[in-house]
Design a protein around this motif. Structure first.
Motif, mmCIF file in Angstrom:
data_model
loop_
_atom_site.group_PDB
_atom_site.id
_atom_site.type_symbol
_atom_site.label_atom_id
_atom_site.label_comp_id
_atom_site.label_asym_id
_atom_site.label_seq_id
_atom_site.Cartn_x
_atom_site.Cartn_y
_atom_site.Cartn_z
ATOM 1 N N UNK A 148 0.864 -1.383 0.248
ATOM 2 C CA UNK A 148 0.043 0.007 0.029
ATOM 3 C C UNK A 148 0.815 1.367 -0.150
ATOM 4 N N UNK A 153 0.158 2.022 -5.008
ATOM 5 C CA UNK A 153 -0.823 3.393 -5.112
ATOM 6 C C UNK A 153 -0.609 3.917 -6.626
ATOM 7 N N UNK A 162 -4.670 9.771 -2.155
ATOM 8 C CA UNK A 162 -4.836 8.413 -2.887
ATOM 9 C C UNK A 162 -6.273 7.751 -2.810
ATOM 10 N N UNK A 163 -6.676 7.101 -3.810
ATOM 11 C CA UNK A 163 -7.911 6.361 -3.618
ATOM 12 C C UNK A 163 -7.625 4.923 -3.857
ATOM 13 N N UNK A 164 -7.931 4.277 -2.720
ATOM 14 C CA UNK A 164 -7.619 2.885 -2.540
ATOM 15 C C UNK A 164 -8.670 2.160 -3.350
ATOM 16 N N UNK A 165 -8.160 1.063 -3.613
ATOM 17 C CA UNK A 165 -9.251 0.018 -4.646
ATOM 18 C C UNK A 165 -9.909 -0.785 -3.404
ATOM 19 N N UNK A 166 -11.246 -1.122 -4.037
ATOM 20 C CA UNK A 166 -11.989 -2.204 -3.655
ATOM 21 C C UNK A 166 -11.388 -3.714 -3.918
ATOM 22 N N UNK B 113 -10.219 0.315 4.346
ATOM 23 C CA UNK B 113 -8.975 0.284 3.286
ATOM 24 C C UNK B 113 -7.756 0.571 4.254
ATOM 25 N N UNK B 115 -4.394 1.213 6.381
ATOM 26 C CA UNK B 115 -3.628 2.580 6.534
ATOM 27 C C UNK B 115 -2.503 2.519 5.662
ATOM 28 N N UNK B 116 -2.152 3.622 5.450
ATOM 29 C CA UNK B 116 -0.956 3.953 4.309
ATOM 30 C C UNK B 116 0.432 3.166 4.851
ATOM 31 N N UNK B 117 1.305 3.156 4.252
ATOM 32 C CA UNK B 117 2.672 2.864 4.731
ATOM 33 C C UNK B 117 3.675 3.725 4.197
ATOM 34 N N UNK B 129 -4.376 10.401 4.162
ATOM 35 C CA UNK B 129 -5.686 10.902 3.636
ATOM 36 C C UNK B 129 -6.806 10.209 3.877
ATOM 37 N N UNK B 131 -9.871 9.010 1.786
ATOM 38 C CA UNK B 131 -10.468 8.954 0.677
ATOM 39 C C UNK B 131 -11.984 8.448 0.976
ATOM 40 N N UNK B 132 -12.936 8.567 -0.052
ATOM 41 C CA UNK B 132 -14.172 8.158 0.011
ATOM 42 C C UNK B 132 -14.481 6.830 0.771
ATOM 43 N N UNK B 133 -13.572 5.760 0.240
ATOM 44 C CA UNK B 133 -13.949 4.522 0.752
ATOM 45 C C UNK B 133 -13.542 4.342 2.243
#
Lengths: 444, 578
Positions: A148, A153, A162-166, B113, B115-117, B129, B131-133
Motif C-alpha cells: 500500500x 498506489x 490516494x484512492x484505494x481500490x476495493x 482500506x 492504513x497507508x505505509x 488522507x 478517501x471516500x472508501x
C-alpha cells in the motif's frame, strides 16, 4: 483473511439484496435519460511490464502475437503503443527506486517526498468531466494489492490524495449495488421496510461536516490538507445520500437501453487474498465494473492487478515464483505465461463491453480502456520503452487497429490524447516538461 | 522523506538477483559511523547544530553511547522539536478506541482500506488522507456500532430524565475527544440528540449521538495546536490534554483513560515527573503490551509475514496456521523479554530460547507436547539466537522459492543498524539465468561480485549470507541444491561490530552487543512516537534518548518511559506557512 469474513453485515445484506433484486427497484435515475451520450473510461494496471525479448505486436501482422493473441478478436479496436517512456518517472531522480513508481504512471508528475503523487491521475481528470451523471464519480477495483505504498498506489484524486481500490468483490457489490450509504436497514430482514426511519449515517455526516469547519481555521495548511480530504469525501457521500444522479438498481432497465441492468452474481464469499482465488476475484471485479457501467452507477473505473513488486505466484498457471521474482531472473519461460493470462483478462473485459448494445453500436464503442504497466523491461526495471495499449473508442475519436512505435515519447502524450478524446481540450498533461502534445497518429 | 520510504522499500523488496550499479553507494552509507569513542554529541549533530538531513534521517550516526554529558538532563534540549503533524487514528487505534468507549471489540477498522505505509510504521501522517472508501467505513462503522450499543448501560441513567443525556455528552465526549468539550461543541451534540429524538425516540437520540462522536474530526484526528510557549521560538509546550492524547496513543494505542484526563484537567500533567508517573502507571496496564507490540511488529517487520508467499508444491506446510504460529511465537517472545525477563534489547536479539507450539516444533527440530500450546524451549545455540533467527522474520523476508540474502541483509542494515541503502540507479542490465549445480549463494555472488556492484552489495550481502543456513520457511538446513550451505558472512560499515562471522546465531550475538544497534532502537521508537521521521530539531532529544537507553543497559521498558521525557515528545512546533 478475507475482509468479507470479518463483516457480519455483508452476508445478510446480500441476501436482502437478492430479494430486492428480484422485485426490482422502481425508481429510474435521471442518469438513464443521458444514456445515449454516456462515455466511459477504464484503466487497467498489469504489474511488472514487458521483459527482454518479449513478442511485441508487429505493425501489419494478422495477430497481436504469441503473448497478446487472446485479444485478437478485438484487434481492430486496439492500438499498441510501443516504445514510450514513463518520462516523469525516469526523470524523478534520485527520488525512490523503480519499485515505487506507480504514482507516476497516470499522473505524470514528480512524486512528493517519494511517497505520494504530485497531482491527479488521468482517470480522475476524466471523471471530473464525465462522472457527474453517475452515483460514483469513479470506482476503483483491485485484485490482491499487497503493498500500500508507492508500489501499490495507482489512482490519485489529487496531490497526496490516494484512492484505494476495493479488493473484495463481495464488499464492492455491497457498496455499489447494495445502497450501503442509503438508509440503514437491519440485517436479516429481506424485503422488509426499514423499521428505523432515522438515518444515523446522515445525521452523523451532517454533524461531522459542521465540526470539520470549526477546526480547519486552526490548522496549518499542511495539516489542513489531510482534514480537507475527509471533508471532501464526506461531501461526496452526502451527494450520494441526497440521491444525486445515479443509476437504477439491478433489475431496472439499463442505462444504455440495451436490456435490463443486470444483477451481477457474486456467489459465496471466498478468501480474496488467497493466490488461487486471484482469477475468480479478477473475473468478479470485471463483472461488477461492467454492470456498474450498464446500470449507470459509474462511468470511470480502474482495475489494478496486484502491485509493482508483484507478489502473485500464479499457481493456476503452474508458475512458482512471484511475478517480481520472475523479473529478477527467474525462469524466463514463465513470464510470457503470466502476460498471456493478463491478455485473456482483457479479452474477457472487452468481450463483455462489446456484448452490451448501445445506440447503434456497443458499449465498447463508447468506452476507452487503457492497459498500463510500469516497466519497459522488467528484468532491468526500466521505466522506458514500455508497451501500453489503448482499446475501444469514444465517439470515433481514436484511430484504432494499429501499432504506434514511438521510442522515447512520453506516455503523457497518450494521456493528453485521451483527455482530448473525452472532450477536454488540454494541450499537455501532468508536468509540461515531459509532454509534447497529443499523438496525431492515434486520432481518427 | 524519500529516504525513509526507500529504507523500507529496499529492506522489503530486495529481490533475489539484485544487480545495481552502486554509483551512489559510497556517498550515502559511507558517511561512516563514528567510533564509539567519539565524544557524545561529537559525531552526530550537536545540539543546535546541523542535524541529519531530512533526506537521510537514518544515516549512521555517532552512537552517543558514552556517559551522559554534563547537563544532559531532560532540560538540556531547550524545548526544541521538529515540525509536528496532525494525523488521524490508525486503524489499530480506532479499534482500541471503540473498545474502550463502547466495550465493542468487533474491530470494525479491519474492514477499512488499509492504513497507508511510509517507512516501517503505519501511523505516518504523510500518507493519511481520508478517501471516500475510508470515510464510508467511518460512517458505516459508526452507525453499526451505535445500533449495537445498549443505550441504558452506556448512559448509565434514564435518558429521558433531565440532565442525563447532557451529562453523558460531557462524559462521552471528553473521553472520545481526549479533552473536555467546549460549550458550543456540547451544544451541537445536544442538537444531534434532540434532532434524532424528535424524529424518532430517545434511544435513537443517544444512538445518533454516539454515531456523531465516532465520525467527529476531534475523535478521528489528533488535533494539536500547542499550549504555553516553551521559550524556543516557534515551539510550544503541548497542552496537557494534547499530551494525554499522545500518551494514550504511544502507550495504549488508544484513548487516555479518565484518570489521565483528570490529571490533565487538574494541572497534574505538567512536569516531567508528573508525565513519568502517568506513563509508569499506564505501562502496568495490559493495554500497554498490545500497544507496544504494534511498534515491535512494525519495526522488526513481523507484520510483513502477512504478505509472505511460498511455493505451495515445495512448501505445503506453509499454511495459515503455521503463519499464525510464527507470528505468535514472536509476539510471545517479545512480550516475555520486555515484560517478564530483563527487558533488554540484547536479550531480544540473542536469547537462547523461544516459545514454540506443536505446529512450530518440527520447524525448529524440537519436541513439544501437542495440545499444550506454546512452551518455552531452549533452542540449539549454534542455530538460533533471539528474534533475529525466528521463523517469522526468516519467512517474511524470503521469496517463494529461494532465499534472498539481500532481503535478509537489508533487514539487518535498515531496521537494526538504522542505516539507509542508497536508491539504486535506473536501467540495470538484465541478469543471467540461474544455472544448474549452483547454490543460491553462488548465484547471488555471481551477480554481485562485479566491481562497481559489490561496494553496495557488501552492505547487505555480507549480512544476508549469514542467513543462508535457513530456508525460506526459516528451517535450518545444511544443504542447498545439493551443495553444502555456506553461511559465512561479514559485517561491514558499522561503528563497532565489523568483522567476519558464521551463521545467524553468531550475527545475532554481534548485533546484541553493538552500540550502533543499541542506538537504533531509540531512533525507531522516536519515529514511531512522533509519526514522522526525525528532523534536525529533534537531534538533541534523540541523543538524550540514546544516552538514557545506554545508561539503562539497553532496557526497552525504560526506553519507552524515557521517550515520554524528551522535548520532542513534550513539545509542539507548528508547520510553517498559512
Amino acid at each position: 483473511v478475507t475482509t468479507a469474513k470479518k463483516n457480519p453485515w455483508l452476508c445478510s445484506r446480500r441476501a436482502f439484496l437478492g430479494g430486492l433484486g428480484a422485485v426490482g427497484f422502481s425508481h429510474l435515475s435521471p442518469g438513464a435519460a443521458h444514456a445515449q451520450t454516456r462515455k466511459r473510461f477504464v484503466v487497467v494496471y498489469v504489474p511488472e511490464g514487458m521483459w527482454t525479448g518479449a513478442d511485441r505486436p508487429a505493425a501489419g501482422a494478422t495477430t497481436l502475437g504469441s503473448v497478446f493473441g487472446p485479444m485478437d478478436p478485438f484487434r481492430s479496436k486496439i492500438t499498441a503503443l510501443d516504445g514510450f517512456d514513463i518520462a516523469t518517472a525516469a526523470a524523478d531522480r534520485p527520488g525512490v527506486d523503480e519499485h515505487h513508481r506507480l504514482p507516476h504512471l497516470l499522473s505524470s508528475t514528480k512524486m512528493v517526498d517519494g511517497r505520494t503523487s504530485g497531482g491527479p491521475t488521468l482517470d480522475q481528470r476524466i471523471a471530473k468531466v464525465i462522472g457527474g451523471n453517475s452515483t460514483f464519480e469513479s470506482l476503483q477495483f483491485g485484485v490482491q494489492i499487497v503493498y500500500k505504498d508507492g508500489s501499490g498506489r495507482l489512482i490519485w484524486k489529487d496531490r497526496a490524495e490516494q484512492l484505494p481500490a476495493m479488493e473484495d468483490p463481495w464488499q464492492a457489490y455491497d457498496r455499489i449495488f447494495g445502497n450501503r450509504m442509503g438508509p440503514a436497514v437491519p440485517p436479516g430482514q429481506p424485503g422488509q421496510p426499514p423499521p428505523r426511519s432515522f438515518d444515523l449515517r446522515k445525521s452523523a455526516l451532517d454533524y461531522s461536516l459542521g465540526e470539520i469547519a470549526t477546526i480547519q481555521p486552526r490548522l496549518a495548511a499542511s495539516d489542513r490538507m489531510r482534514v480537507d480530504s475527509y471533508q471532501q469525501s464526506l461531501r461526496e457521500i452526502e451527494k450520494r445520500l441526497q440521491g444525486a444522479p445515479g443509476g437504477p438498481a439491478p433489475g431496472a432497465p439499463a442505462a444504455g437501453g440495451g436490456g435490463a441492468c443486470p444483477a451481477p452474481t457474486v456467489g459465496a464469499p471466498m478468501d480474496v487474498k488467497a493466490k488461487p482465488n486471484f482469477p475468480m476475484v479478477a473475473k468478479l471485479q470485471i463483472d461488477l465494473m461492467v454492470a456498474s457501467f450498464q446500470c449507470g452507477i459509474t462511468n470511470v473505473a480502474s482495475l489494478q492487478f496486484g502491485n509493482s513488486v508483484d507478489q502473485c505466484t500464479y499457481p493456476w498457471l503452474g508458475v512458482r515464483r512471484s511475478g517480481h521474482d520472475l523479473s529478477h531472473g527467474g525462469s524466463r519461460a514463465e513470464q510470457p505465461k503470466v502476460y498471456r493470462w493478463y491478455a485473456e483478462q482483457f479479452a474477457y473485459l472487452l468481450g463483455k463491453l462489446q456484448a452490451v448494445p448501445e445506440g447503434a453500436g456497443t458499449m465498447l464503442d463508447n468506452t476507452v480502456v487503457m492497459w498500463v504497466s510500469e516497466f519497459g523491461n522488467s528484468f532491468s526495471h526500466s521505466l522506458r520503452n514500455v508497451l501500453w495499449f489503448v482499446m475501444g473508442n469514444v465517439g470515433g475519436f481514436l484511430k484504432q487497429g494499429q501499432v504506434i512505435k514511438a521510442p522515447g515519447r512520453s506516455v503523457s502524450d497518450l494521456h493528453v490524447t485521451v483527455l482530448n478524446a473525452f472532450g477536454i481540450p488540454d494541450k499537455t498533461f501532468g508536468d509540461p516538461a515531459h509532454c509534447t502534445g497529443p499523438i496525431a497518429g492515434l486520432i481518427a | 522523506m524519500a529516504a525513509t520510504h526507500t529504507r523500507k522499500a529496499l529492506s522489503r523488496y530486495l529481490p533475489l538477483a539484485l544487480l545495481y550499479l552502486p554509483i551512489a553507494c559510497v556517498g550515502s552509507v559511507g558517511e561512516a559511523p563514528a567510533g564509539p569513542e567519539a565524544p557524545p554529541g561529537g559525531p552526530g549533530p550537536t545540539p543546535g547544530g546541523p542535524g541529519p538531513s531530512p533526506g537521510n534521517p537514518g544515516g549512521p550516526k555517532g552512537p552517543g553511547g558514552g556517559p551522559p554529558a554534563p547537563g544532559a538532563g531532560p532540560a538540556a534540549c531547550s524545548g526544541n522539536v521538529g515540525t509536528s503533524v496532525v494525523r488521524r487514528l490508525t486503524h489499530v487505534e480506532y479499534n482500541n478506541a471503540v473498545a474502550d468507549l463502547l466495550g465493542d471489540k468487533s474491530q470494525p477498522a479491519n474492514g477499512f482500506p488499509d492504513d497507508g505505509e511510509a517507512g516501517f510504521f503505519k501511523n505516518s501522517a504523510s500518507v493519511q488522507s481520508v478517501p471516500p472508501l475510508l470515510a464510508e467505513g467511518y460512517l458505516n462503522s459508526a452507525a453499526q456500532l451505535a445500533e449495537r450499543v445498549n443505550v441504558r448501560e452506556l448512559v448509565a441513567c434514564d435518558p429521558s430524565a433531565a440532565g442525563c443525556v447532557a451529562d453523558f455528552i460531557q462524559r462521552f465526549g471528553r473521553r472520545a475527544f481526549r479533552r473536555p468539550l467546549k460549550p458550543d461543541e456540547g451544544q451541537r451534540l445536544q442538537q444531534v440528540f434532540e434532532n434524532a429524538r424528535t424524529k424518532a425516540d430517545v434511544e435513537t437520540g443517544v444512538r445518533a449521538l454516539v454515531a456523531a462522536v465516532l465520525v467527529a474530526p476531534h475523535f478521528l484526528y489528533y488535533v494539536e495546536v500547542g499550549g504555553q510557549d516553551s521559550g524556543t521560538p516557534g515551539v510550544k509546550k503541548l497542552a496537557p490534554f494534547e499530551l494525554a492524547a499522545r500518551l494514550g496513543s504511544l502507550l495504549w494505542a488508544s484513548l487516555p483513560d479518565n484518570e489521565l484526563l483528570d490529571a490533565a484537567a487538574a494541572g497534574r500533567l505538567t512536569t516531567r515527573e508528573q508525565v513519568l508517573v502517568q506513563a509508569q502507571r499506564m505501562l502496568k496496564d495490559p493495554r500497554a503490551r498490545a500497544a507496544t507490540n504494534v511498534f515491535y511488529e512494525q519495526w522488526l517487520g513481523v507484520n510483513e509475514l502477512e504478505n509472505a508467499n511460498k511455493d505451495a508444491q515445495l512448501f505445503p506446510q506453509f499454511t495459515a496456521e503455521l503463519v499464525e504460529a510464527m507470528r505468535e511465537e514472536s509476539v510471545r517472545f517479545v512480550n516475555h523479554v520486555i515484560w517478564e525477563a530483563d527487558g533488554k534489547l540484547a536479550t531480544l536479539l540473542s536469547a537462547p530460547f523461544s516459545f514454540v507450539d506443536s505446529r512450530l516444533a518440527p520447524l525448529y527440530g524440537v519436541s513439544v507436547p501437542s495440545g499444550q500450546g506454546f512452551q518455552r524451549v531452549a533452542l540449539n545455540p549454534a542455530e538460533r539466537a533471539g528474534i533475529v533467527t525466528q521463523a517469522s522474520l526468516l519467512a517474511a523476508f524470503s521469496p517463494a522459492v529461494e532465499t534472498s540474502p539481500f532481503k535478509r541483509g537489508a533487514w539487518v542494515r535498515t531496521r537494526l543498524l538504522c542505516q539507509e541503502l542508497p536508491v539504486p540507479p535506473n536501467e540495470v542490465p538484465p541478469l543471467p539465468e540461474p544455472k544448474a549445480g549452483q547454490s543460491n549463494r553462488q548465484r547471488a555472488e555471481q551477480h554481485t561480485s562485479a566491481p562497481g556492484c559489490n561496494s553496495c552489495h557488501t552492505l547487505i550481502d555480507g549480512l544476508g549470507f549469514g542467513f543462508e543456513q535457513y530456508d525460506v520457511l526459516g528451517r535450518a538446513r545444511k544443504m542447498d541444491r545439493g551443495l553444502p550451505v555456506d553461511s559465512s558472512g561479514e559485517v561491514t560499515a558499522t561503528s563497532d561490530i565489523n568483522g567476519k562471522f558464521n551463521g545467524g546465531a553468531e550475527l545475532a550475538k554481534l548485533l546484541a552487543r553493538s552500540e550502533q544497534v543499541r542506538d537504533c532502537a531509540p531512533t525507531q521508537w522516536l519515529r514511531y512516537a512522533l509519526a514522522r521521521p526525525e528532523a534536525p530539531e529533534d537531534t538533541c532529544s534523540l541523543q538524550q534518548l540514546k544516552r538514557s537507553f545506554a545508561s539503562s543497559g539497553g532496557n526497552l521498558r525504560e526506553l519507552v518511559l524515557a521517550l515520554t521525557q524528551t522535548d520532542a515528545f513534550l513539545h509542539y512546533r507548528r508547520p510553517e506557512g498559512p
